[in-house]
Design a protein around this motif. Structure first.
Motif, mmCIF file in Angstrom:
data_model
loop_
_atom_site.group_PDB
_atom_site.id
_atom_site.type_symbol
_atom_site.label_atom_id
_atom_site.label_comp_id
_atom_site.label_asym_id
_atom_site.label_seq_id
_atom_site.Cartn_x
_atom_site.Cartn_y
_atom_site.Cartn_z
ATOM 1 N N ARG A 34 39.366 -3.571 74.050
ATOM 2 C CA ARG A 34 38.938 -4.709 73.232
ATOM 3 C C ARG A 34 38.690 -4.309 71.776
ATOM 4 O O ARG A 34 39.158 -4.968 70.852
ATOM 5 N N GLU A 35 37.959 -3.229 71.545
ATOM 6 C CA GLU A 35 37.627 -2.810 70.180
ATOM 7 C C GLU A 35 38.874 -2.466 69.379
ATOM 8 O O GLU A 35 38.959 -2.754 68.187
ATOM 9 N N ASP A 36 39.849 -1.852 70.038
ATOM 10 C CA ASP A 36 41.103 -1.514 69.363
ATOM 11 C C ASP A 36 41.904 -2.774 69.028
ATOM 12 O O ASP A 36 42.520 -2.861 67.967
ATOM 13 N N VAL A 37 41.885 -3.748 69.922
ATOM 14 C CA VAL A 37 42.592 -5.013 69.673
ATOM 15 C C VAL A 37 41.963 -5.721 68.476
ATOM 16 O O VAL A 37 42.667 -6.216 67.587
ATOM 17 N N ILE A 38 40.651 -5.751 68.435
ATOM 18 C CA ILE A 38 39.936 -6.376 67.317
ATOM 19 C C ILE A 38 40.306 -5.692 66.011
ATOM 20 O O ILE A 38 40.650 -6.353 65.024
ATOM 21 N N LEU A 39 40.260 -4.376 66.001
ATOM 22 C CA LEU A 39 40.592 -3.607 64.805
ATOM 23 C C LEU A 39 42.039 -3.863 64.370
ATOM 24 O O LEU A 39 42.319 -4.053 63.184
ATOM 25 N N TYR A 40 42.953 -3.889 65.320
ATOM 26 C CA TYR A 40 44.366 -4.125 65.012
ATOM 27 C C TYR A 40 44.550 -5.520 64.406
ATOM 28 O O TYR A 40 45.231 -5.680 63.385
ATOM 29 N N MET A 41 43.963 -6.535 65.042
ATOM 30 C CA MET A 41 44.106 -7.916 64.541
ATOM 31 C C MET A 41 43.525 -8.045 63.131
ATOM 32 O O MET A 41 44.131 -8.675 62.260
ATOM 33 N N GLU A 42 42.358 -7.456 62.904
ATOM 34 C CA GLU A 42 41.741 -7.524 61.573
ATOM 35 C C GLU A 42 42.592 -6.800 60.532
ATOM 36 O O GLU A 42 42.783 -7.295 59.419
ATOM 37 N N THR A 43 43.103 -5.630 60.885
ATOM 38 C CA THR A 43 43.928 -4.854 59.963
ATOM 39 C C THR A 43 45.248 -5.566 59.681
ATOM 40 O O THR A 43 45.703 -5.614 58.535
ATOM 41 N N PHE A 44 45.850 -6.136 60.705
ATOM 42 C CA PHE A 44 47.095 -6.892 60.538
ATOM 43 C C PHE A 44 46.856 -8.081 59.603
ATOM 44 O O PHE A 44 47.636 -8.338 58.689
ATOM 45 N N ALA A 45 45.748 -8.786 59.805
ATOM 46 C CA ALA A 45 45.415 -9.928 58.944
ATOM 47 C C ALA A 45 45.239 -9.481 57.495
ATOM 48 O O ALA A 45 45.749 -10.121 56.567
ATOM 49 N N THR A 46 44.537 -8.382 57.279
ATOM 50 C CA THR A 46 44.323 -7.867 55.924
ATOM 51 C C THR A 46 45.641 -7.461 55.276
ATOM 52 O O THR A 46 45.892 -7.767 54.105
ATOM 53 N N LEU A 47 46.498 -6.799 56.029
ATOM 54 C CA LEU A 47 47.805 -6.391 55.521
ATOM 55 C C LEU A 47 48.641 -7.610 55.127
ATOM 56 O O LEU A 47 49.239 -7.649 54.045
ATOM 57 N N LEU A 48 48.663 -8.623 55.988
ATOM 58 C CA LEU A 48 49.408 -9.848 55.673
ATOM 59 C C LEU A 48 48.814 -10.567 54.463
ATOM 60 O O LEU A 48 49.544 -11.107 53.634
ATOM 61 N N GLU A 49 47.500 -10.546 54.371
ATOM 62 C CA GLU A 49 46.829 -11.161 53.229
ATOM 63 C C GLU A 49 47.225 -10.468 51.920
ATOM 64 O O GLU A 49 47.520 -11.121 50.921
ATOM 65 N N GLU A 50 47.260 -9.148 51.939
ATOM 66 C CA GLU A 50 47.678 -8.390 50.757
ATOM 67 C C GLU A 50 49.117 -8.721 50.379
ATOM 68 O O GLU A 50 49.425 -8.908 49.202
#
Length: 158
Positions: A120-136
């Motif tokens: 779960r923690e890794d999925v959360i981290l991945y989703m947040e990082t993916f969102a930040t990357l797409l936002e950039e």
């Protein structure tokens, strides 16, 4: 990589928020796995509905995305089309399920490392990082016409 857009970014962040707050999570269940949780946000379908639709196809989300056909009316096709409408590719769907996109992993806080698909923690981290990357990437696409902003408006009198 996914087409960066506000809706996809918001869906990834909302999925991460829900998982943080205890949303049901089970990697082996189409309705509550990585893609299943994202689909709950995107479609507003319940985990039970997603599971039922996903079982009209064969395999995991990776295989379902690869076998997806736009002319199919199968319910699993509806789920895959909803993910793709938000800007995801079949490769993105695979990478979300397995947490494997190298570009996302290279942007993790603290640097590159492999994540575990069923944590779960890794999925959360991945989703947040993916969102930040797409936002950039989305912000890089914004063109601001500075010369027009700085131009002095002409004064007119009636």
């Amino acid at each position: 990589m996914a087409h960066p857009n506000v809706e996809l970014i918001a869906a990834l962040r909302e999925t991460a928020r829900r998982l943080k707050n205890g949303a049901p999570y089970a990697w082996g269940n189409h309705g509550t796995c990585n893609c299943g949780n994202l689909l709950q946000v995107i479609t507003r379908y319940s985990k039970e509905d997603i599971l039922r639709y996903a079982h009209t196809g064969m395999g995991e989300w990776t295989e379902l995305a690869e076998d997806y056909c736009v002319t199919s009316n199968a319910p699993v096709g509806l789920l895959i089309s909803r993910l793709m409408e938000k800007g995801l590719t079949p490769s993105d769907i695979h990478n979300i399920e397995y947490l494997q996109d190298r570009t996302v992993l290279e942007h993790l806080p603290g640097g590159f490392r492999w994540l575990k698909r069923n944590q779960r923690e890794d999925v959360i981290l991945y989703m947040e990082t993916f969102a930040t990357l797409l936002e950039e990437r989305l912000l890089q696409q914004v063109k601001i016409p500075y010369n027009q902003l700085l131009a002095e408006p002409a004064l007119t009198f009636c």
